[in-house]
Scaffold this active site. Structure first.
Site, PDB file in Angstrom:
ATOM      1  N   ASN A 214      39.335  40.179  39.672  1.00  0.00           N
ATOM      2  CA  ASN A 214      38.973  40.500  38.289  1.00  0.00           C
ATOM      3  C   ASN A 214      38.033  39.430  37.758  1.00  0.00           C
ATOM      4  OD1 ASN A 214      40.613  38.378  36.851  1.00  0.00           O
ATOM      5  ND2 ASN A 214      42.244  39.435  37.979  1.00  0.00           N
ATOM      6  N   ARG A 215      37.598  39.584  36.517  1.00  0.00           N
ATOM      7  CA  ARG A 215      36.517  38.736  35.996  1.00  0.00           C
ATOM      8  C   ARG A 215      36.989  37.415  35.400  1.00  0.00           C
ATOM      9  NH1 ARG A 215      32.041  42.016  35.852  1.00  0.00           N
ATOM     10  NH2 ARG A 215      32.508  44.230  35.700  1.00  0.00           N
TER      11      ARG A 215
END
Ligand code: CTP
Length: 413
Positions: A214-215
């Site tokens: 994920n970011r």
């Protein structure tokens, strides 16, 4: 009272582009009450002006063994110091110091002292990775020299990599810890507390090459760790982004990658913590099977079957020790407050920090954030868009107020 009142620090500046950051370090140290004596090498003068340090330091900047009224400036500086900080430290300075060479005022001062010494290296990745430099650093470390940084990031000439000077905030935090420890106690309003922080996004392997991630950058969790340690707490930082984590005294770093590894590390350490900040973005699902070899495109479209990971917050709040505060995070794109309040209740948390990551400059990867802090009673405090360190400062203020108000629990000073 400043954190460094009465402390005498020699600030050595050597010739690297990062020398401009020593200006901020100098200012922060004098602001904190320290007496700062700047010592520059000739190389440093090519990057920053002597008059800048004359203005910000506590005495005139020294450059040479021969230009001061005092006949032996290096012994005056070295013997009178509580700490000598070299920021930035070039490969040349590190080598000279390791080998006991005193070719200029700074290296002579380093030899003419029994004080603590802190070295903050900054150089290109290739130089930092040279066997000779690595060996010099490890010898200095063995001798008890504090090495702060370097970190990964932008380098001179537009390159990116390891070797960048640690952030001035982190250098100053390390100095606070060092001199606080020296005087026999940790200073700051969180002294005596242990704070566990998780940070970064977990990576769930599909095979040896690919992963589901994920970011999350880990910046908000790391800012919480830095803030807590600078206020005197002992910090356990469990992170997937160890290279950008605060490399400072008082922070125990534990590197993890997957949700399972993070779960195990948190479960092993949570009982030591008074406060737990679960800032990491943990995967909810992971591939059921991990390929042993790289999946080739010729194999065609591969279906990946997922299975749920363990919910770490649920697990620790079930094992919560008395008085422990557990703080969760909720990154949302819609129905922010409702979603966050639901998580606070279902995970049995003391606080939840909610942010709307669809807003500009908020959350994943940015240096800034804007959050709502919701407590068990539904009371909500807004922290509007600002630097993540400032957000961390505000969150800790709110949590520490609630901690102090709990009559049954030990009050922090
Ligand atoms: N969290 C956790 N373990 C997980 C997933 C999340 O401890 N396996 C924690 C996160 O670190 C965060 C909080 O739970 O502090 C909320 O995480 P979030 O991903 O927003 O919530 P989920 O419960 O996973 O719900 P959803 O993804 O559906 O929004």
């Amino acid at each position: 009272m400043g954190q460094l009142d009465g402390r005498r620090i020699v600030l050595g500046i050597t010739g690297g582009i990062a020398a401009y950051k020593a200006i901020e370090v100098c200012r922060r140290l004098t602001d904190a009450g320290a007496h700062v004596a700047p010592v520059m090498t000739k190389g440093a003068l090519r990057f920053v002006g002597k008059s800048t340090f004359d203005a910000l330091g506590s005495e005139k900047t020294q450059i040479s063994l021969w230009d001061e009224n005092h006949s032996i400036p290096h012994t005056r500086l070295g013997q009178g110091a509580d700490l000598i900080v070299v920021c930035p430290a070039t490969a040349r300075l590190i080598s000279d110091y390791r080998n006991g060479r005193s070719g200029d005022l700074l290296t002579a001062t380093l030899l003419a002292t029994r004080s603590k010494v802190m070295v903050c290296p900054a150089m290109h990745t290739e130089m930092w990775e040279q066997a000779s430099v690595a060996e010099n650093i490890s010898v200095l470390r063995e001798r008890g020299v504090e090495i702060v940084g370097p970190v990964e990031g932008k380098l001179a000439g537009g390159d990116n990599g390891f070797g960048r000077l640690a952030e001035p905030d982190d250098i100053v935090d390390s100095i606070f810890k060092l001199l606080g420890k020296d005087s026999g106690h940790q200073t700051g309003d969180l002294a005596g507390l242990t704070v566990l922080v998780t940070a970064g996004g977990t990576r769930e392997p599909i095979g040896p090459v690919r992963f589901i991630g994920n970011r999350s950058s880990g910046k908000q969790g790391h800012a919480l760790a830095s803030e807590a340690v600078s206020r005197g707490a002992k910090v356990i930082c469990i992170t997937t982004e160890a290279e950008s984590a605060p490399d400072i005294l008082g922070v125990e770093l534990i590197e993890t990658e997957t949700a399972q590894e993070m779960h195990d590390a948190v479960m092993e350490n949570a009982s030591r913590a008074d406060w737990v900040f679960m800032a990491a973005a943990v995967a909810d699902f992971r591939p059921k099977k991990i390929a042993s070899q790289k999946i080739k495109k010729e194999e065609g479209l591969t279906e990946i079957t997922l299975e749920p990971t363990l919910d770490i917050l649920q697990a620790i709040s079930k094992k919560r020790k008395d008085s422990q505060l557990i703080i969760g995070f909720a990154a949302e794109t819609n129905d922010l407050l409702q979603n966050a309040a639901r998580k606070l209740e279902s995970k049995n948390l003391d606080f939840i920090i909610a942010n709307d990551v669809s807003e500009p400059d908020v959350g994943f990867g940015y240096d800034t954030n804007s959050v709502s802090v919701i407590d068990r009673n539904g009371l909500c405090s807004e922290i509007s868009l600002c630097d993540k360190r400032e957000v961390a400062r505000n969150i800790i203020d709110i949590v520490s107020e609630s901690w102090s108000e709990q009559g049954t629990h030990p009050k922090i000073q």
